[in-house]
Design a protein around this motif. Sequence first.
Motif, PDB file in Angstrom:
ATOM      1  N   LEU A  18      18.789  19.703 -39.348  1.00 57.28           N
ATOM      2  CA  LEU A  18      17.415  19.981 -38.931  1.00 57.28           C
ATOM      3  C   LEU A  18      16.384  19.061 -39.585  1.00 57.28           C
ATOM      4  O   LEU A  18      15.361  18.756 -38.980  1.00 57.28           O
ATOM      5  CB  LEU A  18      17.061  21.443 -39.225  1.00 57.28           C
ATOM      6  N   THR A  19      16.643  18.605 -40.799  1.00 54.72           N
ATOM      7  CA  THR A  19      15.662  17.756 -41.486  1.00 54.72           C
ATOM      8  C   THR A  19      15.868  16.263 -41.242  1.00 54.72           C
ATOM      9  O   THR A  19      14.965  15.476 -41.500  1.00 54.72           O
ATOM     10  CB  THR A  19      15.681  18.017 -43.009  1.00 54.72           C
ATOM     11  N   SER A  20      17.021  15.868 -40.741  1.00 54.24           N
ATOM     12  CA  SER A  20      17.289  14.441 -40.489  1.00 54.24           C
ATOM     13  C   SER A  20      16.261  13.777 -39.567  1.00 54.24           C
ATOM     14  O   SER A  20      15.815  12.667 -39.851  1.00 54.24           O
ATOM     15  CB  SER A  20      18.689  14.241 -39.940  1.00 54.24           C
ATOM     16  N   PRO A  21      15.863  14.419 -38.457  1.00 63.00           N
ATOM     17  CA  PRO A  21      14.860  13.768 -37.595  1.00 63.00           C
ATOM     18  C   PRO A  21      13.544  13.467 -38.321  1.00 63.00           C
ATOM     19  O   PRO A  21      12.929  12.436 -38.085  1.00 63.00           O
ATOM     20  CB  PRO A  21      14.634  14.780 -36.463  1.00 63.00           C
ATOM     21  N   PHE A  22      13.143  14.346 -39.233  1.00 65.83           N
ATOM     22  CA  PHE A  22      11.904  14.102 -39.977  1.00 65.83           C
ATOM     23  C   PHE A  22      12.039  12.882 -40.886  1.00 65.83           C
ATOM     24  O   PHE A  22      11.116  12.088 -41.024  1.00 65.83           O
ATOM     25  CB  PHE A  22      11.512  15.339 -40.802  1.00 65.83           C
ATOM     26  N   GLY A  23      13.207  12.725 -41.500  1.00 62.99           N
ATOM     27  CA  GLY A  23      13.452  11.552 -42.332  1.00 62.99           C
ATOM     28  C   GLY A  23      13.461  10.271 -41.521  1.00 62.99           C
ATOM     29  O   GLY A  23      12.903   9.250 -41.943  1.00 62.99           O
ATOM     30  N   ILE A  24      14.055  10.316 -40.352  1.00 69.71           N
ATOM     31  CA  ILE A  24      14.100   9.140 -39.482  1.00 69.71           C
ATOM     32  C   ILE A  24      12.699   8.770 -39.015  1.00 69.71           C
ATOM     33  O   ILE A  24      12.315   7.598 -39.023  1.00 69.71           O
ATOM     34  CB  ILE A  24      15.047   9.392 -38.290  1.00 69.71           C
ATOM     35  N   ILE A  25      11.917   9.761 -38.618  1.00 69.48           N
ATOM     36  CA  ILE A  25      10.534   9.501 -38.188  1.00 69.48           C
ATOM     37  C   ILE A  25       9.720   8.910 -39.328  1.00 69.48           C
ATOM     38  O   ILE A  25       8.945   7.974 -39.133  1.00 69.48           O
ATOM     39  CB  ILE A  25       9.890  10.790 -37.629  1.00 69.48           C
ATOM     40  N   TYR A  26       9.900   9.423 -40.538  1.00 71.06           N
ATOM     41  CA  TYR A  26       9.192   8.872 -41.695  1.00 71.06           C
ATOM     42  C   TYR A  26       9.549   7.403 -41.891  1.00 71.06           C
ATOM     43  O   TYR A  26       8.667   6.561 -42.086  1.00 71.06           O
ATOM     44  CB  TYR A  26       9.523   9.664 -42.962  1.00 71.06           C
ATOM     45  N   LEU A  27      10.834   7.077 -41.847  1.00 65.34           N
ATOM     46  CA  LEU A  27      11.265   5.690 -42.045  1.00 65.34           C
ATOM     47  C   LEU A  27      10.732   4.770 -40.951  1.00 65.34           C
ATOM     48  O   LEU A  27      10.349   3.632 -41.217  1.00 65.34           O
ATOM     49  CB  LEU A  27      12.786   5.603 -42.124  1.00 65.34           C
ATOM     50  N   LEU A  28      10.705   5.249 -39.719  1.00 59.98           N
ATOM     51  CA  LEU A  28      10.188   4.431 -38.624  1.00 59.98           C
ATOM     52  C   LEU A  28       8.688   4.166 -38.770  1.00 59.98           C
ATOM     53  O   LEU A  28       8.210   3.082 -38.452  1.00 59.98           O
ATOM     54  CB  LEU A  28      10.467   5.099 -37.281  1.00 59.98           C
ATOM     55  N   ASN A  29       7.953   5.142 -39.248  1.00 50.56           N
ATOM     56  CA  ASN A  29       6.502   4.988 -39.386  1.00 50.56           C
ATOM     57  C   ASN A  29       6.082   4.282 -40.670  1.00 50.56           C
ATOM     58  O   ASN A  29       5.090   3.555 -40.685  1.00 50.56           O
ATOM     59  CB  ASN A  29       5.808   6.351 -39.321  1.00 50.56           C
ATOM     60  N   ASN A  30       6.804   4.494 -41.754  1.00 50.46           N
ATOM     61  CA  ASN A  30       6.381   3.989 -43.055  1.00 50.46           C
ATOM     62  C   ASN A  30       7.284   2.926 -43.654  1.00 50.46           C
ATOM     63  O   ASN A  30       6.938   2.320 -44.654  1.00 50.46           O
ATOM     64  CB  ASN A  30       6.267   5.151 -44.047  1.00 50.46           C
ATOM     65  N   GLY A  31       8.437   2.714 -43.082  1.00 48.76           N
ATOM     66  CA  GLY A  31       9.365   1.742 -43.635  1.00 48.76           C
ATOM     67  C   GLY A  31      10.186   2.324 -44.762  1.00 48.76           C
ATOM     68  O   GLY A  31       9.947   3.432 -45.240  1.00 48.76           O
ATOM     69  N   ASN A  32      11.123   1.559 -45.198  1.00 46.80           N
ATOM     70  CA  ASN A  32      12.004   1.966 -46.277  1.00 46.80           C
ATOM     71  C   ASN A  32      11.238   1.916 -47.605  1.00 46.80           C
ATOM     72  O   ASN A  32      10.700   0.874 -47.964  1.00 46.80           O
ATOM     73  CB  ASN A  32      13.201   1.015 -46.299  1.00 46.80           C
ATOM     74  N   PRO A  33      11.183   3.018 -48.341  1.00 48.48           N
ATOM     75  CA  PRO A  33      10.445   3.020 -49.614  1.00 48.48           C
ATOM     76  C   PRO A  33      10.963   1.989 -50.617  1.00 48.48           C
ATOM     77  O   PRO A  33      10.194   1.416 -51.385  1.00 48.48           O
ATOM     78  CB  PRO A  33      10.625   4.435 -50.154  1.00 48.48           C
ATOM     79  N   TYR A  34      12.280   1.735 -50.614  1.00 45.88           N
ATOM     80  CA  TYR A  34      12.842   0.742 -51.522  1.00 45.88           C
ATOM     81  C   TYR A  34      12.338  -0.660 -51.180  1.00 45.88           C
ATOM     82  O   TYR A  34      11.934  -1.420 -52.055  1.00 45.88           O
ATOM     83  CB  TYR A  34      14.375   0.784 -51.472  1.00 45.88           C
ATOM     84  N   THR A  35      12.331  -1.000 -49.888  1.00 41.46           N
ATOM     85  CA  THR A  35      11.838  -2.303 -49.448  1.00 41.46           C
ATOM     86  C   THR A  35      10.368  -2.464 -49.817  1.00 41.46           C
ATOM     87  O   THR A  35       9.945  -3.527 -50.276  1.00 41.46           O
ATOM     88  CB  THR A  35      12.016  -2.454 -47.923  1.00 41.46           C
ATOM     89  N   LYS A  36       9.606  -1.421 -49.611  1.00 42.54           N
ATOM     90  CA  LYS A  36       8.183  -1.447 -49.958  1.00 42.54           C
ATOM     91  C   LYS A  36       8.003  -1.671 -51.467  1.00 42.54           C
ATOM     92  O   LYS A  36       7.161  -2.460 -51.896  1.00 42.54           O
ATOM     93  CB  LYS A  36       7.535  -0.134 -49.522  1.00 42.54           C
ATOM     94  N   TYR A  37       8.813  -1.001 -52.264  1.00 43.39           N
ATOM     95  CA  TYR A  37       8.739  -1.143 -53.718  1.00 43.39           C
ATOM     96  C   TYR A  37       9.030  -2.576 -54.162  1.00 43.39           C
ATOM     97  O   TYR A  37       8.274  -3.153 -54.947  1.00 43.39           O
ATOM     98  CB  TYR A  37       9.713  -0.167 -54.388  1.00 43.39           C
ATOM     99  N   ILE A  38      10.132  -3.165 -53.649  1.00 50.61           N
ATOM    100  CA  ILE A  38      10.466  -4.516 -54.112  1.00 50.61           C
ATOM    101  C   ILE A  38       9.461  -5.547 -53.598  1.00 50.61           C
ATOM    102  O   ILE A  38       9.192  -6.531 -54.277  1.00 50.61           O
ATOM    103  CB  ILE A  38      11.927  -4.923 -53.788  1.00 50.61           C
TER     104      ILE A  38
END
Length: 134
Positions: A18-38
């Motif tokens: 049930l929570t996987s779609p929310f994680g996918i939507i977050y990644l599509l809208n905001n990008g990978n947090p690790y990539t953003k960090y580096i």
Amino acid sequence: MSKKAIWIIISLILLTILTSPFGIIYLLNNGNPYTKYIANKNVPQYLHEMGYLETDIEDSHYVEPKNGINNEFYRGHYMVIFKDESDVTYYYGITKKGKNVKQFCEKHKISSDGVTESIEGKTKYSEEKCAEMF
């Protein structure tokens, strides 16, 4: 196994589904947090090493491209606009192998009527060795 353990396992599986779609939507809208960090860590340091000061830069931040990119680079880019060339946007990427910062050859220029055009030629802050974005 007890009934309680089975219910806990089933509940965890359902919660994950049930929570996987929310994680996918977050990644599509905001990008990978690790990539953003580096990108936020390495590109400003690279620009400083190139001799650019914070006072030389009008705007700089992480951006998530809308289209496919060069697979040798992490998906997120770092956008930089210099004060004395404020109509040109430069993009930097981080290589997957070695996490090196490279400027992309493609740049964007905003014309007086607000239209964005791609530039592939030399500009004031173009680096001699650049990488292809796509």
